[in-house]
Design a protein around this motif. Structure first.
Motif, PDB file in Angstrom:
ATOM      1  N   ARG A 104       8.316 -31.174  43.413  1.00  0.00           N
ATOM      2  CA  ARG A 104       7.154 -30.843  44.226  1.00  0.00           C
ATOM      3  C   ARG A 104       5.973 -31.650  43.715  1.00  0.00           C
ATOM      4  O   ARG A 104       5.697 -31.668  42.518  1.00  0.00           O
ATOM      5  CB  ARG A 104       6.857 -29.352  44.088  1.00  0.00           C
ATOM      6  CG  ARG A 104       5.634 -28.877  44.804  1.00  0.00           C
ATOM      7  CD  ARG A 104       5.406 -27.391  44.458  1.00  0.00           C
ATOM      8  NE  ARG A 104       4.349 -26.819  45.225  1.00  0.00           N
ATOM      9  CZ  ARG A 104       3.071 -26.813  44.862  1.00  0.00           C
ATOM     10  NH1 ARG A 104       2.712 -27.355  43.714  1.00  0.00           N
ATOM     11  NH2 ARG A 104       2.161 -26.260  45.633  1.00  0.00           N
ATOM     12  N   THR A 105       5.281 -32.325  44.631  1.00  0.00           N
ATOM     13  CA  THR A 105       4.079 -33.070  44.271  1.00  0.00           C
ATOM     14  C   THR A 105       2.934 -32.547  45.118  1.00  0.00           C
ATOM     15  O   THR A 105       3.032 -32.528  46.349  1.00  0.00           O
ATOM     16  CB  THR A 105       4.265 -34.579  44.530  1.00  0.00           C
ATOM     17  OG1 THR A 105       5.443 -35.026  43.849  1.00  0.00           O
ATOM     18  CG2 THR A 105       3.067 -35.371  44.037  1.00  0.00           C
ATOM     19  N   ALA A 106       1.861 -32.113  44.461  1.00  0.00           N
ATOM     20  CA  ALA A 106       0.688 -31.598  45.166  1.00  0.00           C
ATOM     21  C   ALA A 106      -0.447 -32.605  45.019  1.00  0.00           C
ATOM     22  O   ALA A 106      -0.688 -33.139  43.935  1.00  0.00           O
ATOM     23  CB  ALA A 106       0.275 -30.251  44.600  1.00  0.00           C
ATOM     24  N   TYR A 107      -1.124 -32.879  46.127  1.00  0.00           N
ATOM     25  CA  TYR A 107      -2.251 -33.801  46.140  1.00  0.00           C
ATOM     26  C   TYR A 107      -3.529 -33.008  46.373  1.00  0.00           C
ATOM     27  O   TYR A 107      -3.562 -32.113  47.224  1.00  0.00           O
ATOM     28  CB  TYR A 107      -2.070 -34.841  47.243  1.00  0.00           C
ATOM     29  CG  TYR A 107      -0.839 -35.698  47.029  1.00  0.00           C
ATOM     30  CD1 TYR A 107      -0.871 -36.794  46.175  1.00  0.00           C
ATOM     31  CD2 TYR A 107       0.359 -35.391  47.670  1.00  0.00           C
ATOM     32  CE1 TYR A 107       0.256 -37.566  45.965  1.00  0.00           C
ATOM     33  CE2 TYR A 107       1.493 -36.158  47.476  1.00  0.00           C
ATOM     34  CZ  TYR A 107       1.432 -37.240  46.620  1.00  0.00           C
ATOM     35  OH  TYR A 107       2.558 -37.999  46.419  1.00  0.00           O
ATOM     36  N   PRO A 108      -4.608 -33.334  45.622  1.00  0.00           N
ATOM     37  CA  PRO A 108      -5.854 -32.563  45.713  1.00  0.00           C
ATOM     38  C   PRO A 108      -6.664 -32.885  46.975  1.00  0.00           C
ATOM     39  O   PRO A 108      -7.695 -33.542  46.928  1.00  0.00           O
ATOM     40  CB  PRO A 108      -6.610 -32.979  44.447  1.00  0.00           C
ATOM     41  CG  PRO A 108      -6.126 -34.354  44.163  1.00  0.00           C
ATOM     42  CD  PRO A 108      -4.692 -34.389  44.626  1.00  0.00           C
ATOM     43  N   THR A 109      -6.163 -32.440  48.108  1.00  0.00           N
ATOM     44  CA  THR A 109      -6.876 -32.608  49.370  1.00  0.00           C
ATOM     45  C   THR A 109      -7.254 -31.220  49.867  1.00  0.00           C
ATOM     46  O   THR A 109      -6.879 -30.210  49.285  1.00  0.00           O
ATOM     47  CB  THR A 109      -5.973 -33.298  50.412  1.00  0.00           C
ATOM     48  OG1 THR A 109      -4.782 -32.517  50.584  1.00  0.00           O
ATOM     49  CG2 THR A 109      -5.602 -34.712  49.987  1.00  0.00           C
ATOM     50  N   VAL A 110      -8.012 -31.166  50.938  1.00  0.00           N
ATOM     51  CA  VAL A 110      -8.374 -29.881  51.533  1.00  0.00           C
ATOM     52  C   VAL A 110      -7.827 -29.847  52.945  1.00  0.00           C
ATOM     53  O   VAL A 110      -8.269 -30.633  53.779  1.00  0.00           O
ATOM     54  CB  VAL A 110      -9.910 -29.673  51.550  1.00  0.00           C
ATOM     55  CG1 VAL A 110     -10.270 -28.355  52.209  1.00  0.00           C
ATOM     56  CG2 VAL A 110     -10.465 -29.745  50.142  1.00  0.00           C
ATOM     57  N   GLU A 130       4.248 -32.328  48.859  1.00  0.00           N
ATOM     58  CA  GLU A 130       5.443 -33.065  49.277  1.00  0.00           C
ATOM     59  C   GLU A 130       6.612 -32.691  48.391  1.00  0.00           C
ATOM     60  O   GLU A 130       6.445 -32.394  47.213  1.00  0.00           O
ATOM     61  CB  GLU A 130       5.208 -34.577  49.185  1.00  0.00           C
ATOM     62  CG  GLU A 130       4.209 -35.102  50.174  1.00  0.00           C
ATOM     63  CD  GLU A 130       4.044 -36.608  50.095  1.00  0.00           C
ATOM     64  OE1 GLU A 130       3.565 -37.173  51.080  1.00  0.00           O
ATOM     65  OE2 GLU A 130       4.384 -37.213  49.050  1.00  0.00           O
ATOM     66  N   TYR A 131       7.794 -32.738  48.997  1.00  0.00           N
ATOM     67  CA  TYR A 131       9.030 -32.422  48.282  1.00  0.00           C
ATOM     68  C   TYR A 131       9.970 -33.612  48.378  1.00  0.00           C
ATOM     69  O   TYR A 131      10.133 -34.202  49.440  1.00  0.00           O
ATOM     70  CB  TYR A 131       9.687 -31.178  48.883  1.00  0.00           C
ATOM     71  CG  TYR A 131       8.812 -29.967  48.753  1.00  0.00           C
ATOM     72  CD1 TYR A 131       8.807 -29.210  47.588  1.00  0.00           C
ATOM     73  CD2 TYR A 131       7.962 -29.590  49.783  1.00  0.00           C
ATOM     74  CE1 TYR A 131       7.980 -28.111  47.456  1.00  0.00           C
ATOM     75  CE2 TYR A 131       7.121 -28.492  49.654  1.00  0.00           C
ATOM     76  CZ  TYR A 131       7.143 -27.756  48.492  1.00  0.00           C
ATOM     77  OH  TYR A 131       6.323 -26.678  48.354  1.00  0.00           O
ATOM     78  N   THR A 132      10.588 -33.949  47.244  1.00  0.00           N
ATOM     79  CA  THR A 132      11.519 -35.064  47.149  1.00  0.00           C
ATOM     80  C   THR A 132      12.722 -34.612  46.340  1.00  0.00           C
ATOM     81  O   THR A 132      12.575 -33.889  45.348  1.00  0.00           O
ATOM     82  CB  THR A 132      10.855 -36.255  46.423  1.00  0.00           C
ATOM     83  OG1 THR A 132       9.639 -36.574  47.076  1.00  0.00           O
ATOM     84  CG2 THR A 132      11.758 -37.468  46.401  1.00  0.00           C
TER      85      THR A 132
END
Length: 119
Positions: A83-89, A94-96
């Motif tokens: 799991r990769t989380a990006y600091p957006t609002v 995303e999952y890979t």
């Protein structure tokens, strides 16, 4: 050198495959990792590449946000996906599949062939 210095310490990562000396009947252990109701359908989508949470929810018909969250958390805990989380609002997640997850592709393909043949 002490005995401890000569011993190799095995990595604790879920991403390093084991070299089994004896192959046990471990179907139950496999099902503990991927046997959830939605896991196979989530994996099917991830075999096509990285997906966002919303994409997975749209592609896996009938899954609730809670069930999807539970499923991806379970697969992540077992090293099947990352799991990769990006600091957006709002936060973009995303999952890979990991190499461990990619290794399941052939198994699921065989299940699909069996279904086409027998059901």
């Amino acid at each position: 050198m002490s005995t401890l210095e000569n011993e190799k310490v095995a990595p604790l990562s879920n991403y390093v495959p084991k070299e089994p000396k004896v192959i046990e009947c471990s179907i139950e252990r496999t099902l503990e990792v991927i046997g959830g109701k939605w896991a196979f359908l989530v994996l099917r989508e991830l075999f096509c590449g990285t997906r966002r949470f919303g994409e997975l929810q749209r592609q896996v018909t009938g899954i609730s946000p809670k069930s999807l969250t539970d499923t991806v958390r379970h697969l992540e805990e077992h090293g099947v996906l990352e799991r990769t989380a990006y600091p957006t609002v709002p936060v973009t997640v995303e999952y890979t599949l990991t190499p461990k997850g990619e290794d399941l592709h052939q198994i699921l393909k065989e299940m699909k062939l069996w279904s086409a043949k027998w059901t």
